[in-house]
Motif scaffolding. Structure first.
Motif, PDB file in Angstrom:
ATOM      1  N   TYR A  64       0.844  -1.193   0.000  1.00  0.00           N
ATOM      2  CA  TYR A  64       0.000   0.000   0.000  1.00  0.00           C
ATOM      3  C   TYR A  64       0.884   1.248   0.000  1.00  0.00           C
ATOM      4  N   SER A  65       0.307   2.346  -0.505  1.00  0.00           N
ATOM      5  CA  SER A  65       0.975   3.638  -0.386  1.00  0.00           C
ATOM      6  C   SER A  65      -0.085   4.711  -0.166  1.00  0.00           C
ATOM      7  N   VAL A  66       0.323   5.821   0.473  1.00  0.00           N
ATOM      8  CA  VAL A  66      -0.595   6.913   0.757  1.00  0.00           C
ATOM      9  C   VAL A  66       0.093   8.240   0.486  1.00  0.00           C
ATOM     10  N   SER A  67      -0.712   9.291   0.485  1.00  0.00           N
ATOM     11  CA  SER A  67      -0.187  10.647   0.425  1.00  0.00           C
ATOM     12  C   SER A  67      -1.090  11.519   1.283  1.00  0.00           C
ATOM     13  N   ARG A  68      -0.541  12.639   1.765  1.00  0.00           N
ATOM     14  CA  ARG A  68      -1.339  13.584   2.563  1.00  0.00           C
ATOM     15  C   ARG A  68      -0.897  14.997   2.171  1.00  0.00           C
ATOM     16  N   GLU A  69      -1.317  15.396   0.994  1.00  0.00           N
ATOM     17  CA  GLU A  69      -0.946  16.715   0.482  1.00  0.00           C
ATOM     18  C   GLU A  69      -1.870  17.801   1.002  1.00  0.00           C
ATOM     19  N   LYS A  70      -3.070  17.405   1.380  1.00  0.00           N
ATOM     20  CA  LYS A  70      -4.040  18.353   1.933  1.00  0.00           C
ATOM     21  C   LYS A  70      -4.602  17.767   3.222  1.00  0.00           C
ATOM     22  N   LYS A  71      -4.998  18.638   4.128  1.00  0.00           N
ATOM     23  CA  LYS A  71      -5.508  18.195   5.420  1.00  0.00           C
ATOM     24  C   LYS A  71      -6.748  17.338   5.254  1.00  0.00           C
ATOM     25  N   GLU A  72      -7.576  17.668   4.261  1.00  0.00           N
ATOM     26  CA  GLU A  72      -8.859  16.990   4.147  1.00  0.00           C
ATOM     27  C   GLU A  72      -8.830  15.719   3.308  1.00  0.00           C
ATOM     28  N   SER A  73      -7.673  15.380   2.735  1.00  0.00           N
ATOM     29  CA  SER A  73      -7.626  14.257   1.808  1.00  0.00           C
ATOM     30  C   SER A  73      -6.524  13.271   2.162  1.00  0.00           C
ATOM     31  N   PHE A  74      -6.833  11.984   2.073  1.00  0.00           N
ATOM     32  CA  PHE A  74      -5.847  10.949   2.434  1.00  0.00           C
ATOM     33  C   PHE A  74      -6.088   9.727   1.536  1.00  0.00           C
ATOM     34  N   PRO A  75      -5.700   9.803   0.271  1.00  0.00           N
ATOM     35  CA  PRO A  75      -5.952   8.679  -0.646  1.00  0.00           C
ATOM     36  C   PRO A  75      -5.033   7.494  -0.384  1.00  0.00           C
ATOM     37  N   LEU A  76      -5.567   6.311  -0.600  1.00  0.00           N
ATOM     38  CA  LEU A  76      -4.824   5.058  -0.418  1.00  0.00           C
ATOM     39  C   LEU A  76      -4.682   4.363  -1.761  1.00  0.00           C
ATOM     40  N   THR A  77      -3.454   4.021  -2.136  1.00  0.00           N
ATOM     41  CA  THR A  77      -3.219   3.271  -3.361  1.00  0.00           C
ATOM     42  C   THR A  77      -2.891   1.827  -3.009  1.00  0.00           C
ATOM     43  N   VAL A  78      -3.658   0.929  -3.594  1.00  0.00           N
ATOM     44  CA  VAL A  78      -3.405  -0.500  -3.437  1.00  0.00           C
ATOM     45  C   VAL A  78      -2.580  -0.918  -4.643  1.00  0.00           C
ATOM     46  N   THR A  79      -1.368  -1.297  -4.423  1.00  0.00           N
ATOM     47  CA  THR A  79      -0.482  -1.600  -5.538  1.00  0.00           C
ATOM     48  C   THR A  79      -0.545  -3.078  -5.901  1.00  0.00           C
ATOM     49  N   SER A  80       0.054  -3.402  -7.007  1.00  0.00           N
ATOM     50  CA  SER A  80       0.079  -4.790  -7.463  1.00  0.00           C
ATOM     51  C   SER A  80       0.935  -5.662  -6.540  1.00  0.00           C
ATOM     52  N   ALA A  81       1.697  -5.034  -5.667  1.00  0.00           N
ATOM     53  CA  ALA A  81       2.521  -5.785  -4.725  1.00  0.00           C
ATOM     54  C   ALA A  81       1.711  -6.341  -3.552  1.00  0.00           C
ATOM     55  N   GLN A  82       0.493  -5.858  -3.385  1.00  0.00           N
ATOM     56  CA  GLN A  82      -0.361  -6.351  -2.305  1.00  0.00           C
ATOM     57  C   GLN A  82      -0.882  -7.728  -2.723  1.00  0.00           C
ATOM     58  N   LYS A  83      -0.533  -8.753  -1.958  1.00  0.00           N
ATOM     59  CA  LYS A  83      -0.806 -10.145  -2.356  1.00  0.00           C
ATOM     60  C   LYS A  83      -2.271 -10.524  -2.301  1.00  0.00           C
ATOM     61  N   ASN A  84      -2.993  -9.944  -1.373  1.00  0.00           N
ATOM     62  CA  ASN A  84      -4.393 -10.320  -1.189  1.00  0.00           C
ATOM     63  C   ASN A  84      -5.221  -9.059  -0.952  1.00  0.00           C
ATOM     64  N   PRO A  85      -5.457  -8.275  -1.993  1.00  0.00           N
ATOM     65  CA  PRO A  85      -6.081  -6.970  -1.807  1.00  0.00           C
ATOM     66  C   PRO A  85      -7.594  -6.976  -1.622  1.00  0.00           C
ATOM     67  N   THR A  86      -8.252  -8.076  -1.933  1.00  0.00           N
ATOM     68  CA  THR A  86      -9.715  -8.102  -1.809  1.00  0.00           C
ATOM     69  C   THR A  86     -10.098  -7.957  -0.344  1.00  0.00           C
ATOM     70  N   ALA A  87     -10.801  -6.880  -0.013  1.00  0.00           N
ATOM     71  CA  ALA A  87     -11.160  -6.585   1.379  1.00  0.00           C
ATOM     72  C   ALA A  87     -12.079  -5.373   1.410  1.00  0.00           C
ATOM     73  N   PHE A  88     -12.515  -5.051   2.613  1.00  0.00           N
ATOM     74  CA  PHE A  88     -13.314  -3.853   2.860  1.00  0.00           C
ATOM     75  C   PHE A  88     -12.382  -2.825   3.496  1.00  0.00           C
ATOM     76  N   TYR A  89     -12.297  -1.635   2.903  1.00  0.00           N
ATOM     77  CA  TYR A  89     -11.358  -0.621   3.357  1.00  0.00           C
ATOM     78  C   TYR A  89     -12.105   0.536   4.006  1.00  0.00           C
ATOM     79  N   LEU A  90     -11.662   0.904   5.197  1.00  0.00           N
ATOM     80  CA  LEU A  90     -12.291   1.980   5.950  1.00  0.00           C
ATOM     81  C   LEU A  90     -11.292   3.093   6.215  1.00  0.00           C
ATOM     82  N   CYS A  91     -11.747   4.308   6.015  1.00  0.00           N
ATOM     83  CA  CYS A  91     -10.960   5.490   6.314  1.00  0.00           C
ATOM     84  C   CYS A  91     -11.550   6.133   7.568  1.00  0.00           C
ATOM     85  N   ALA A  92     -10.711   6.698   8.408  1.00  0.00           N
ATOM     86  CA  ALA A  92     -11.191   7.337   9.629  1.00  0.00           C
ATOM     87  C   ALA A  92     -10.375   8.595   9.891  1.00  0.00           C
ATOM     88  N   SER A  93     -10.910   9.453  10.747  1.00  0.00           N
ATOM     89  CA  SER A  93     -10.173  10.652  11.137  1.00  0.00           C
ATOM     90  C   SER A  93     -10.416  10.942  12.609  1.00  0.00           C
TER      91      SER A  93
END
Lengths: 114, 111
Positions: A64-93
């Motif tokens: 996985y990789s992330v960025s935090r360029e703005k206070k209100e945004s926190f995108p998550l990138t699921v890369t091809s290196a993640q072996k088992n990416p099928t899941a439910f993803y939750l963001c929180a603050s």
């Protein structure tokens, strides 16, 4: 209304493709988190960020990789290196940066790898 | 290794009766505990918390009990209502360093 939005709600990707999950909050919260939930397991922390332009690995950051360029945004990138990416993803603050501060969650994104 | 365990995956209770959801933990360094509630297709929402310096915290129909010697906490809902039907997660934190969630218990309140 203040809250956290995640998009899309459902996401399908082919094996070997990278995909980015969106997370936006208008609560003026300082810290943001990404969790993954699998059947029969609790929420597991992927990445978190306590301030803009800074983020830390959680317990399962590999693939996985992330960025935090703005206070209100926190995108998550699921890369091809993640072996088992099928899941439910939750963001929180949280207002502060402590884990014990009340965490406000988005509705989640269900990712399925075909 | 699951440090926070919710051994009952599901619980069914009649409306008006008490619901008791249990949670066990293994790490004696945990000093803050929380309960979150999750409806289908929504993110979890905070319900109630307790610090290790207390053994009980009450908020309306919801009471959390902490037994440090047994490393056990429980959430009591009295009286249970159909709207309480959801998945309940307990979570624990050692010195605010991280938050570890249990696997969840699905509560169903029937009329």
């Amino acid at each position: 209304d203040g809250g956290i939005t995640q998009s899309p709600k459902y996401l399908f990707r082919k094996e070997g493709q990278n995909v980015t999950l969106s997370c936006e909050q208008n609560l003026n919260h300082d810290a943001m988190y990404w969790y993954r939930q699998d059947p029969g397991q609790g929420l597991r922390l992927i990445y978190y960020s306590q301030i803009v332009n800074d983020f830390q690995k959680g317990d399962i950051a590999e693939g996985y990789s992330v960025s935090r360029e703005k206070k209100e945004s926190f995108p998550l990138t699921v890369t091809s290196a993640q072996k088992n990416p099928t899941a439910f993803y939750l963001c929180a603050s949280t207002k502060g940066g402590r884990y014990t501060d009340t965490q406000y969650f988005g509705p989640g994104t269900r990712l399925t790898v075909l | 290794d699951q440090q926070v365990k919710q051994n009952s995956p599901s619980l069914s209770v009649q409306e008006g009766r008490i619901s008791i959801l249990n949670c066990d933990y293994t790490n004696s360094m945990f000093d803050y505990f929380l309960w979150y509630k999750k409806y289908p297709a929504e993110g979890p929402t905070f319900l109630i918390s307790i610090s290790s310096i207390k053994d009980k915290n009450e908020d309306g129909r919801f009471t959390v009990f902490l037994n440090k010697s047994a490393k056990h906490l429980s959430l009591h809902i009295v009286p249970s209502q159909p709207g309480d039907s959801a998945v309940y997660f307990c979570a624990a934190s050692p010195n605010t360093d991280k938050l570890i969630f249990g696997t969840g218990t699905r509560l169903q309140v029937f009329p």
